[in-house]
Write a protein that holds these residues in place. Structure first.
Motif, PDB file in Angstrom:
ATOM      1  N   SER A  62      36.552  37.460  44.513  1.00 55.08           N
ATOM      2  CA  SER A  62      36.406  36.061  44.120  1.00 55.08           C
ATOM      3  C   SER A  62      36.162  35.971  42.627  1.00 55.08           C
ATOM      4  N   GLY A  74      33.098  32.808  42.305  1.00 58.32           N
ATOM      5  CA  GLY A  74      31.668  33.094  42.296  1.00 58.32           C
ATOM      6  C   GLY A  74      30.869  31.975  42.932  1.00 58.32           C
ATOM      7  N   SER A 112      41.003  35.653  43.591  1.00 65.23           N
ATOM      8  CA  SER A 112      41.225  34.219  43.770  1.00 65.23           C
ATOM      9  C   SER A 112      41.338  33.564  42.398  1.00 65.23           C
TER      10      SER A 112
END
Ligand code: KMH
Ligand code: ZN
Length: 272
Positions: free
Chosen positions: A81, A84, A105
């Motif tokens: 990610s 976060g 992402s």
């Protein structure tokens, strides 16, 4: 029609371990979940990590250890990610790529996120996108709202195709402040995607099942996991990520689109 790409979003940054004891927050818990989820049909793991107090962190050393441990114990595509937590700054979010994941992402716009704001201004989006291209990290474009689709078109028009050459998106639906998790909205978002793009969808909380059924029916792929829902059915907490993956895999198989293996998913997403 292809098989179904199943991503497990195992932890997220929001759920509280004290309220969801099955949430994987240690490296040991995460790798154990990852092994179970691969067995159940997942091909990608979307990863947020926690610190020793089970709070979200973007510590690069811990992220590197996590990538290494997941690679050692599974064949899953490791997608870190870069979103976060809503409190994370832009520099820390860019530094996630220093952990050298397979994929990451990349959220295509700012969105209200409950009482908070998940900030993704254009300047950050384009910096992150250019960094993914430099580093050869394959981005998954996270779309929380229809406006994010317009920004994805702008990004591709200005900076060209992503690392791996293939555009894969994830519709994150039902966030309070983002697009609703219903089939009409799903169809509208899918129609607006760039030509040739593939997509997964996930519905937060009680929108999990409508979005899952809608995505399968519309030829999309699936993201499930405890980042997105903590109940298996009304009033029944999930026992772990694997049962969410198993349900998705069973329904995908029923739809004659069984889960992709991690190797098939690498081909599909353009990940070496
Ligand atoms: N935790 C959310 C604020 C991502 O992973 O890229 C952002 C998020 C998106 O989960
Ligand atoms: Zn996430």
């Amino acid at each position: 029609m292809t098989g179904t790409l199943i991503t497990v979003a195992a932890t997220g940054a929001e759920a509280d371990k004290a309220q969801a004891p099955a949430l994987p927050v240690t490296l040991e818990e995460l790798t154990r979940t990852a092994v179970q989820c691969q067995r159940a049909g997942a091909a990608v793991i979307h990863v947020h990590i926690r610190d020793d107090d089970a709070k979200p962190t973007l510590d690069v050393g811990r992220l590197k250890d996590t990538v290494a441990a997941l690679r050692a114990s599974t064949d899953l595509i490791v997608q870190l990610s870069t979103g976060g937590a809503v409190t994370d700054g832009f520099d820390a979010r860019l530094s996630v790529l220093d952990a050298e994941p397979d994929a990451c992402s990349l959220t295509c716009g700012t969105v209200n996120f409950g009482d908070d704001v998940f900030a993704n201004p254009w300047g950050f989006i384009k910096d992150l996108y250019q960094l993914t291209k430099e580093r050869g990290v394959v981005p998954e474009f996270e779309l929380f709202d229809l406006g994010h689709v317009a920004t994805l078109h702008r990004l591709l028009a200005e900076f060209g195709p992503p690392a791996g050459g293939h555009v894969h998106c994830d519709l994150v639906m039902g966030v309070p402040g983002g697009m609703p998790g219903d089939v009409a909205t799903l169809v509208a978002a899918v129609r607006a995607l760039p030509d040739g793009a593939t997509w997964s969808a996930t519905g937060i909380g009680r929108t999990t099942l409508p979005v899952l059924f809608g995505a399968l029916g519309a030829g999309g792929h699936l993201r499930v996991g405890m980042e997105d829902t903590l109940t298996f059915s009304r009033g029944r907490p999930v026992t772990g990520n694997a049962e969410l993956v198993q349900r998705a895999a069973d329904l995908a198989s029923l739809a004659q689109r069984p889960p992709m293996t991690p190797a098939q998913a690498r081909d599909f997403l353009g990940i070496a």
